[in-house]
Design a protein around this motif. Sequence first.
Motif, PDB file in Angstrom:
ATOM      1  N   UNK A  19       0.829  -1.191   0.109  1.00 15.38           N
ATOM      2  CA  UNK A  19      -0.068   0.071  -0.141  1.00 15.38           C
ATOM      3  C   UNK A  19       0.902   1.224  -0.102  1.00 15.38           C
ATOM      4  N   UNK A  20       1.956   1.369   0.926  1.00 16.35           N
ATOM      5  CA  UNK A  20       2.824   2.457   0.958  1.00 16.35           C
ATOM      6  C   UNK A  20       3.486   2.590  -0.477  1.00 16.35           C
ATOM      7  N   UNK A  21       3.969   1.365  -1.142  1.00 22.72           N
ATOM      8  CA  UNK A  21       4.597   1.434  -2.329  1.00 22.72           C
ATOM      9  C   UNK A  21       3.686   2.104  -3.366  1.00 22.72           C
ATOM     10  N   UNK A  25       4.062   5.530  -5.740  1.00 22.15           N
ATOM     11  CA  UNK A  25       4.077   5.457  -7.343  1.00 22.15           C
ATOM     12  C   UNK A  25       3.219   6.570  -7.611  1.00 22.15           C
ATOM     13  N   UNK A  26       1.903   6.848  -6.893  1.00 24.05           N
ATOM     14  CA  UNK A  26       1.166   7.743  -7.363  1.00 24.05           C
ATOM     15  C   UNK A  26       1.919   9.278  -7.092  1.00 24.05           C
ATOM     16  N   UNK A  27       2.043   9.344  -5.941  1.00 25.65           N
ATOM     17  CA  UNK A  27       2.967  10.570  -5.397  1.00 25.65           C
ATOM     18  C   UNK A  27       4.202  11.130  -6.375  1.00 25.65           C
ATOM     19  N   UNK A  50      -4.510   3.484 -11.384  1.00 21.98           N
ATOM     20  CA  UNK A  50      -3.874   2.555 -10.182  1.00 21.98           C
ATOM     21  C   UNK A  50      -4.739   2.430  -8.898  1.00 21.98           C
ATOM     22  N   UNK A  51      -5.684   3.126  -8.985  1.00 26.52           N
ATOM     23  CA  UNK A  51      -6.688   3.167  -7.760  1.00 26.52           C
ATOM     24  C   UNK A  51      -7.449   1.872  -7.728  1.00 26.52           C
ATOM     25  N   UNK A  52      -7.466   1.021  -8.720  1.00 26.75           N
ATOM     26  CA  UNK A  52      -8.066  -0.419  -8.872  1.00 26.75           C
ATOM     27  C   UNK A  52      -7.192  -1.183  -7.776  1.00 26.75           C
ATOM     28  N   UNK A  53      -5.949  -0.835  -7.810  1.00 24.27           N
ATOM     29  CA  UNK A  53      -5.133  -1.666  -6.802  1.00 24.27           C
ATOM     30  C   UNK A  53      -5.523  -1.714  -5.142  1.00 24.27           C
ATOM     31  N   UNK A  80      -5.019   8.934  -4.318  1.00 22.26           N
ATOM     32  CA  UNK A  80      -5.650   8.517  -5.590  1.00 22.26           C
ATOM     33  C   UNK A  80      -6.922   9.881  -5.301  1.00 22.26           C
ATOM     34  N   UNK A  81      -7.490   9.869  -4.349  1.00 22.57           N
ATOM     35  CA  UNK A  81      -8.784  10.631  -4.254  1.00 22.57           C
ATOM     36  C   UNK A  81      -8.315  12.283  -4.577  1.00 22.57           C
ATOM     37  N   UNK A  82      -7.039  12.726  -3.992  1.00 20.10           N
ATOM     38  CA  UNK A  82      -6.284  13.881  -4.125  1.00 20.10           C
ATOM     39  C   UNK A  82      -6.149  14.419  -5.471  1.00 20.10           C
TER      40      UNK A  82
END
Length: 316
Positions: A19-21, A25-27, A50-53, A80-82
Amino acid sequence: MIRNVMRDQGRGRFTAAAAVGLAAVMLLHAWIPNRPGNLGSLVQTLLPWTGLAVAPLLAAALVRRSRVARAAVLVPALVWAALFGPALVADHRAPAGAAADLTAVTHNADDANPDPAGTARALAASGAQLIAVEELVEPAAATYERVLAERYPYHYAHGTVGLWSRYPLTGTRPLPVMPLPRALRATAETPQGPVTVYVAHLPSVRVRAAGFTAGRRNAAALRLAGEVRTGPPGRALLLGDLNSSTRDDAVAPLLGGNGLRPAQEAAGAGLGFSWPAAFPVARIDQILFRGLSPVSAWTLPATSSDHLPVAASFRF
């Protein structure tokens, strides 16, 4: 109690780490290197997905009964929401109708389109003052010219890209940004003043064993950015199939020093995915603008192409 906490941490450590990884990736997607295989570019293109994960990670945390893992899964969910939440909840209405001074549409019409006449009629029905079409090939190109001629008396084409306008076009010229003739520039002389219009279809990208083959697209985007930079100042639109999302660093030169902004991000509702038409997973068809005030951006209904047309409206 300490033993219980340690046991809880042990059960969920792999889920928490994943989850942290994912959140990282998103950030930090802009820092993912493109070597080897243009990995960073591929991640940026598919970033909304990526939100699907998050869902399977949450399921794993629940199965493991780990409070640490459940808390960790909240991190990518919030990131992801942000990143994408504002686009999903935006209340931009499309089309904007009388509120707009200028509406533009761009469409990769597909060189294998079985119904070019129907596609041309659908584009004209949008009410746009400017229509850009990519993948114009004979004999379909002649069909677009014939069907659009009545409503759009001004037209300029170069190779497989074309621009139809309700306003006179001046300063028309091809742009040598790639070996194939797939880019042009014109000035639309609107009642409110001139607007420089660029139409481009950048090279395709593919996911192969060697990675994300985006080198030709990236080089063409860089040359196109140079054409925009040295082109007329003031109001401008870039319409076309860029084979890239605007989060991809490949189009950063277009968006940076040239002052262009994506209409979808500025005034669109939702993520505006445009390809493939049957089940869109990415927005690679773009309308970029400068010197105009965006009112609305949206996708039009499917035609017989494998892309959805995209539209945007503006005020001067």
